[in-house]
Design a protein around this motif. Structure first.
Motif, PDB file in Angstrom:
ATOM      1  N   UNK A   9      21.628  99.528 -86.611  1.00  0.00           N
ATOM      2  CA  UNK A   9      23.042  99.665 -86.961  1.00  0.00           C
ATOM      3  C   UNK A   9      23.703 100.750 -86.119  1.00  0.00           C
ATOM      4  N   UNK A  10      22.999 101.871 -85.970  1.00  0.00           N
ATOM      5  CA  UNK A  10      23.531 102.956 -85.153  1.00  0.00           C
ATOM      6  C   UNK A  10      23.639 102.516 -83.694  1.00  0.00           C
ATOM      7  N   UNK A  11      22.678 101.741 -83.225  1.00  0.00           N
ATOM      8  CA  UNK A  11      22.689 101.268 -81.838  1.00  0.00           C
ATOM      9  C   UNK A  11      23.936 100.440 -81.556  1.00  0.00           C
ATOM     10  N   UNK A  12      24.324  99.607 -82.490  1.00  0.00           N
ATOM     11  CA  UNK A  12      25.519  98.781 -82.320  1.00  0.00           C
ATOM     12  C   UNK A  12      26.775  99.656 -82.270  1.00  0.00           C
ATOM     13  N   UNK A  13      26.814 100.686 -83.121  1.00  0.00           N
ATOM     14  CA  UNK A  13      27.951 101.610 -83.118  1.00  0.00           C
ATOM     15  C   UNK A  13      27.984 102.415 -81.815  1.00  0.00           C
ATOM     16  N   UNK A  14      26.810 102.762 -81.304  1.00  0.00           N
ATOM     17  CA  UNK A  14      26.730 103.496 -80.036  1.00  0.00           C
ATOM     18  C   UNK A  14      27.293 102.658 -78.896  1.00  0.00           C
ATOM     19  N   UNK A  15      26.982 101.377 -78.896  1.00  0.00           N
ATOM     20  CA  UNK A  15      27.472 100.473 -77.853  1.00  0.00           C
ATOM     21  C   UNK A  15      28.999 100.434 -77.842  1.00  0.00           C
ATOM     22  N   UNK A  51      24.202 109.563 -79.999  1.00  0.00           N
ATOM     23  CA  UNK A  51      24.915 109.247 -78.757  1.00  0.00           C
ATOM     24  C   UNK A  51      26.404 109.178 -79.048  1.00  0.00           C
ATOM     25  N   UNK A  52      27.166 109.999 -78.343  1.00  0.00           N
ATOM     26  CA  UNK A  52      28.608 109.984 -78.513  1.00  0.00           C
ATOM     27  C   UNK A  52      29.062 110.279 -79.922  1.00  0.00           C
ATOM     28  N   UNK A  53      28.297 111.102 -80.636  1.00  0.00           N
ATOM     29  CA  UNK A  53      28.647 111.454 -82.011  1.00  0.00           C
ATOM     30  C   UNK A  53      28.128 110.480 -83.056  1.00  0.00           C
ATOM     31  N   UNK A  54      27.490 109.400 -82.642  1.00  0.00           N
ATOM     32  CA  UNK A  54      26.897 108.432 -83.563  1.00  0.00           C
ATOM     33  C   UNK A  54      25.430 108.796 -83.769  1.00  0.00           C
ATOM     34  N   UNK A  55      25.029 109.026 -85.013  1.00  0.00           N
ATOM     35  CA  UNK A  55      23.656 109.458 -85.318  1.00  0.00           C
ATOM     36  C   UNK A  55      22.839 108.345 -85.953  1.00  0.00           C
ATOM     37  N   UNK A  65      30.398 103.768 -76.463  1.00  0.00           N
ATOM     38  CA  UNK A  65      30.253 103.914 -75.019  1.00  0.00           C
ATOM     39  C   UNK A  65      31.269 103.041 -74.278  1.00  0.00           C
ATOM     40  N   UNK A  66      31.467 101.821 -74.739  1.00  0.00           N
ATOM     41  CA  UNK A  66      32.436 100.923 -74.099  1.00  0.00           C
ATOM     42  C   UNK A  66      33.838 101.521 -74.167  1.00  0.00           C
ATOM     43  N   UNK A  67      34.185 102.100 -75.318  1.00  0.00           N
ATOM     44  CA  UNK A  67      35.498 102.707 -75.497  1.00  0.00           C
ATOM     45  C   UNK A  67      35.684 103.912 -74.573  1.00  0.00           C
ATOM     46  N   UNK A  68      34.669 104.769 -74.503  1.00  0.00           N
ATOM     47  CA  UNK A  68      34.740 105.962 -73.654  1.00  0.00           C
ATOM     48  C   UNK A  68      34.790 105.577 -72.181  1.00  0.00           C
ATOM     49  N   UNK A  78      10.592 102.852 -85.412  1.00  0.00           N
ATOM     50  CA  UNK A  78      10.198 102.856 -84.003  1.00  0.00           C
ATOM     51  C   UNK A  78      10.010 101.448 -83.455  1.00  0.00           C
ATOM     52  N   UNK A  79       9.873 100.465 -84.320  1.00  0.00           N
ATOM     53  CA  UNK A  79       9.760  99.072 -83.867  1.00  0.00           C
ATOM     54  C   UNK A  79      11.088  98.553 -83.317  1.00  0.00           C
ATOM     55  N   UNK A  80      12.177  99.281 -83.596  1.00  0.00           N
ATOM     56  CA  UNK A  80      13.498  98.853 -83.134  1.00  0.00           C
ATOM     57  C   UNK A  80      13.824  99.361 -81.738  1.00  0.00           C
ATOM     58  N   UNK A  81      13.033 100.295 -81.230  1.00  0.00           N
ATOM     59  CA  UNK A  81      13.368 100.954 -79.974  1.00  0.00           C
ATOM     60  C   UNK A  81      13.537  99.963 -78.827  1.00  0.00           C
ATOM     61  N   UNK A  82      12.646  99.008 -78.718  1.00  0.00           N
ATOM     62  CA  UNK A  82      12.698  98.043 -77.617  1.00  0.00           C
ATOM     63  C   UNK A  82      13.636  96.875 -77.889  1.00  0.00           C
ATOM     64  N   UNK A  83      14.355  96.934 -79.008  1.00  0.00           N
ATOM     65  CA  UNK A  83      15.230  95.821 -79.374  1.00  0.00           C
ATOM     66  C   UNK A  83      16.702  96.110 -79.121  1.00  0.00           C
ATOM     67  N   UNK A  84      17.008  97.285 -78.558  1.00  0.00           N
ATOM     68  CA  UNK A  84      18.402  97.589 -78.248  1.00  0.00           C
ATOM     69  C   UNK A  84      18.485  98.417 -76.968  1.00  0.00           C
ATOM     70  N   UNK A  85      19.625  98.396 -76.322  1.00  0.00           N
ATOM     71  CA  UNK A  85      19.791  98.979 -74.994  1.00  0.00           C
ATOM     72  C   UNK A  85      19.715 100.501 -74.956  1.00  0.00           C
ATOM     73  N   UNK A  86      19.883 101.160 -76.097  1.00  0.00           N
ATOM     74  CA  UNK A  86      19.863 102.613 -76.113  1.00  0.00           C
ATOM     75  C   UNK A  86      18.541 103.183 -76.614  1.00  0.00           C
ATOM     76  N   UNK A  87      17.568 102.312 -76.860  1.00  0.00           N
ATOM     77  CA  UNK A  87      16.270 102.742 -77.380  1.00  0.00           C
ATOM     78  C   UNK A  87      16.458 103.611 -78.630  1.00  0.00           C
ATOM     79  N   UNK A  88      17.239 103.096 -79.535  1.00  0.00           N
ATOM     80  CA  UNK A  88      17.556 103.792 -80.785  1.00  0.00           C
ATOM     81  C   UNK A  88      16.713 103.205 -81.915  1.00  0.00           C
ATOM     82  N   UNK A  89      16.138 104.037 -82.791  1.00  0.00           N
ATOM     83  CA  UNK A  89      15.309 103.529 -83.884  1.00  0.00           C
ATOM     84  C   UNK A  89      16.114 103.045 -85.088  1.00  0.00           C
ATOM     85  N   UNK A  90      17.411 102.878 -84.907  1.00  0.00           N
ATOM     86  CA  UNK A  90      18.299 102.422 -85.976  1.00  0.00           C
ATOM     87  C   UNK A  90      19.222 101.371 -85.372  1.00  0.00           C
TER      88      UNK A  90
END
Length: 353
Positions: free
Chosen positions: A183-189, A159-163, A192-195, A169-181
């Protein structure tokens, strides 16, 4: 055929526009005696609703689905199933100022070229609002697939260049972007806020995993299951690319690297993404879709009006910063529809299976 229907034996037709009275779907070919009620559909629909992340629109649609036909006493009857929801939070005023302008990245200019008329209120039929109907149909397909122990999950891997580096897969429901990582989910957030502050948008990549798919699904030559998956996913408005298994990386591999060696216990790898010669091989089906940035942005862009006079446009209103994560469940639904259709097609030629 007007392009509003999809599937062969498990067939759907969607209807409705973004700012019309509602949206819905008619499903024909669903077998009888599949447990189904509004709650089964609502669970999937809720995953598509806005408000789950900082990337989503301020439009607030309750999207309460109603089954109009095809279900009795909590079971499908085998007759056509109609599902609908009404549009509640419609605000067309923000579109009035741009009614004569073509929005860059949208289907305004192509819809007018095709039909000679277009619904400028939120994009009309071309709006992502249409995907509510797809998700409702996908919920019915998944209810059918559940009886065959086939399960589908989707998640964000870019998302937005963050991979995402991990696939937890247990992490999917624990972050707003349904990301399996996580750390990456936090960077994605943060990305997105910056953009969003800049009035721009981002794209990304969604991966869909189907487990429990039996071998033998797919119809050579033109109805290969991977061909149908590609068509299903490419029919989603924001999707610009589809790859299966190793996908484009296969182009840079040697045959000895890309082939999935076979043992009595099964395949040693899954570069094929669960599909060989257009037919499922019994391994997990793995599909990835490239999702473009949302074209409605506040940044001023060059365009023309309906008389082809030059103009500029800054799209105001309630828009997502990214189609992800709301698009994830839409991708999931389309994969489910393809698998349900091919399950029925396989039963038609091998009833004992």
């Amino acid at each position: 055929m007007a392009g509003n229907s999809f599937g062969t034996l498990f067939r759907i037709t969607t209807w409705g526009e973004s700012h019309g009275k509602g949206v819905g779907v008619v499903i024909d070919g669903c077998p009888p005696q599949i447990p189904l009620d509004e709650s089964v559909i609502q669970t999937m629909i809720n995953r598509r609703k806005p408000g789950a992340s900082v990337a989503t629109t301020a439009r607030r649609e309750p999207d309460q689905v109603v089954i109009m036909s095809g279900v009795f006493a909590g079971m499908t009857t085998g007759t056509p199933i109609m599902i609908m929801t009404t549009n509640k939070d419609v605000d067309s005023k923000t579109y009035e100022a741009h009614a004569e302008l073509f929005r860059p990245g949208h289907g305004d200019i192509t819809y007018l070229a095709k039909y000679g008329i277009r619904d400028w209120r939120g994009g009309g039929r071309a709006s992502a609002r249409e995907t509510v109907a797809r998700v409702a149909a996908g919920a019915v397909a998944k209810a059918f697939l559940d009886k065959h122990s086939i399960h589908i999950v989707s998640y964000t891997i870019e998302l937005g260049g963050i991979s995402a580096k991990a696939r937890d897969l247990n992490s999917i429901d624990r972050n707003m972007f349904r990301c399996p990582d996580m750390n990456a989910a936090e960077a994605m957030k943060k990305r997105v806020i910056d953009v969003k502050k800049k009035g721009d948008s981002v794209g990304g990549v969604v991966e869909v995993l189907a487990k429990g798919v039996p071998p033998g699904l797919g119809e050579p030559v033109f109805d290969k299951i991977d061909a149908d998956l590609a068509k299903a996913l490419m029919s989603i408005g924001a999707v610009k690319g589809v790859e299966i298994g190793a996908g484009f990386k296969a182009a840079g591999k040697l045959g000895s690297e890309n082939n999935d060696a076979i043992t009595p216990q099964g395949f040693l790898s899954n570069h094929a993404g669960g599909i060989l010669a257009g037919i499922s091989n019994g391994d997990d089906i793995v599909v990835r879709v490239a999702v473009k940035p949302i074209p409605s942005i506040a940044i001023e862009q060059d365009t023309v009006d309906t008389s082809k006079r030059p103009a500029t446009i800054s799209t105001k209103g309630r828009h997502d910063v990214s189609a992800i994560p709301r698009i994830n469940v839409v991708c999931e639904a389309m994969v489910g529809l393809v698998l349900a259709d091919h399950m029925l097609r396989q039963k038609a030629i091998q009833e004992d299976k």
